[in-house]
Design a protein around this motif. Structure first.
Motif, mmCIF file in Angstrom:
data_model
loop_
_atom_site.group_PDB
_atom_site.id
_atom_site.type_symbol
_atom_site.label_atom_id
_atom_site.label_comp_id
_atom_site.label_asym_id
_atom_site.label_seq_id
_atom_site.Cartn_x
_atom_site.Cartn_y
_atom_site.Cartn_z
ATOM 1 N N SER A 103 0.846 -1.192 0.000
ATOM 2 C CA SER A 103 0.000 0.000 0.000
ATOM 3 C C SER A 103 0.881 1.242 0.000
ATOM 4 O O SER A 103 2.111 1.161 0.069
ATOM 5 N N GLU A 104 0.242 2.435 -0.080
ATOM 6 C CA GLU A 104 0.996 3.684 -0.053
ATOM 7 C C GLU A 104 1.779 3.848 1.244
ATOM 8 O O GLU A 104 2.801 4.524 1.291
ATOM 9 N N SER A 105 1.292 3.202 2.320
ATOM 10 C CA SER A 105 1.984 3.280 3.608
ATOM 11 C C SER A 105 3.064 2.211 3.750
ATOM 12 O O SER A 105 3.601 2.008 4.828
ATOM 13 N N GLN A 106 3.367 1.511 2.660
ATOM 14 C CA GLN A 106 4.403 0.479 2.605
ATOM 15 C C GLN A 106 4.008 -0.818 3.319
ATOM 16 O O GLN A 106 4.853 -1.688 3.539
#
Length: 211
Positions: free
Chosen positions: A18-21
């Motif tokens: 995800s964008e939050s890794q």
């Protein structure tokens, strides 16, 4: 999201963040085919790597829309120490026309009888560099409309993957599934519904692909 990895070999790995890794679990069908349920409107990072030799990681950002998202990635081919084999010339004079391919109810497996036609289309596109393909999938109106949309997208995808496997560049194919929204006949009999379970293959000029 449905992820297809071209040139995948045994042991190829696919990962998704995800964008939050945060790493997201993928459902593996085989070395080159994975699925994941994602949230529309967000971006995700994909990674693929070969496990033999020095791993090579290929990443890409994917922005997810509503419905089935089809993502195709290609593993870079490593130079071979063996001299490249000369490819046979493409046969000249190949002709191909638009055609409608029909599917059994609830099925998206490529019909065997369609392969001869698709082989001729692939040769035609390889010979005519100014031509491309528009592939449009449809269903009858039986069942859930959302599932019908997904089914039409899978029918389009199986035809696109077959053509790509025959050498057709992915970039010359414009493919979309439309579900049951555009029947060619009223869905009031089995014969008419059979005619609506279809994929239309159109040969187009490349400069008109987006029209």
């Amino acid at each position: 999201m449905s992820i297809n990895i071209l040139k995948a070999q045994e042991g190829t790995l696919c990962r998704l963040w995800s964008e939050s890794q945060a790493e997201i679990s993928l459902t593996r069908v085989n070395d080159g085919h994975y699925f994941a349920e994602l949230t529309p409107g967000r971006s995700y990072k994909l990674g693929i790597a070969a496990t033999s030799g020095q791993p090579e990681l290929v990443t890409a950002m994917a922005s997810v829309r509503e419905g089935i998202n089809l993502k195709t990635l290609r593993l870079a081919e490593r130079p071979s120490p063996v001299a490249a084999r000369e490819e046979p010339p493409v046969a000249k004079g190949i002709t191909a026309t638009d055609k409608t391919l029909y599917f059994p109810r609830s099925e998206y497996k490529l019909p065997v009888q369609s392969r001869t036609y698709l082989d001729s289309v692939a040769l035609y596109i390889l010979e005519h560099k100014n031509k491309g393909l528009r592939i449009t999938g449809h269903t009858d109106n039986v069942g859930n409309p959302s599932l019908n949309l997904t089914l039409s997208e899978y029918r389009v995808r199986v035809i696109s993957r077959y053509l790509i496997g025959k050498g057709v560049p992915e970039g010359v194919i414009a493919a979309v599934g439309l579900g049951s929204k555009f029947p060619v006949r009223p869905n009031d009999s089995e014969e008419n519904r059979r005619m609506n379970r279809r994929v239309e293959v159109q040969i187009i000029d490349l400069d008109s692909k987006s029209n």
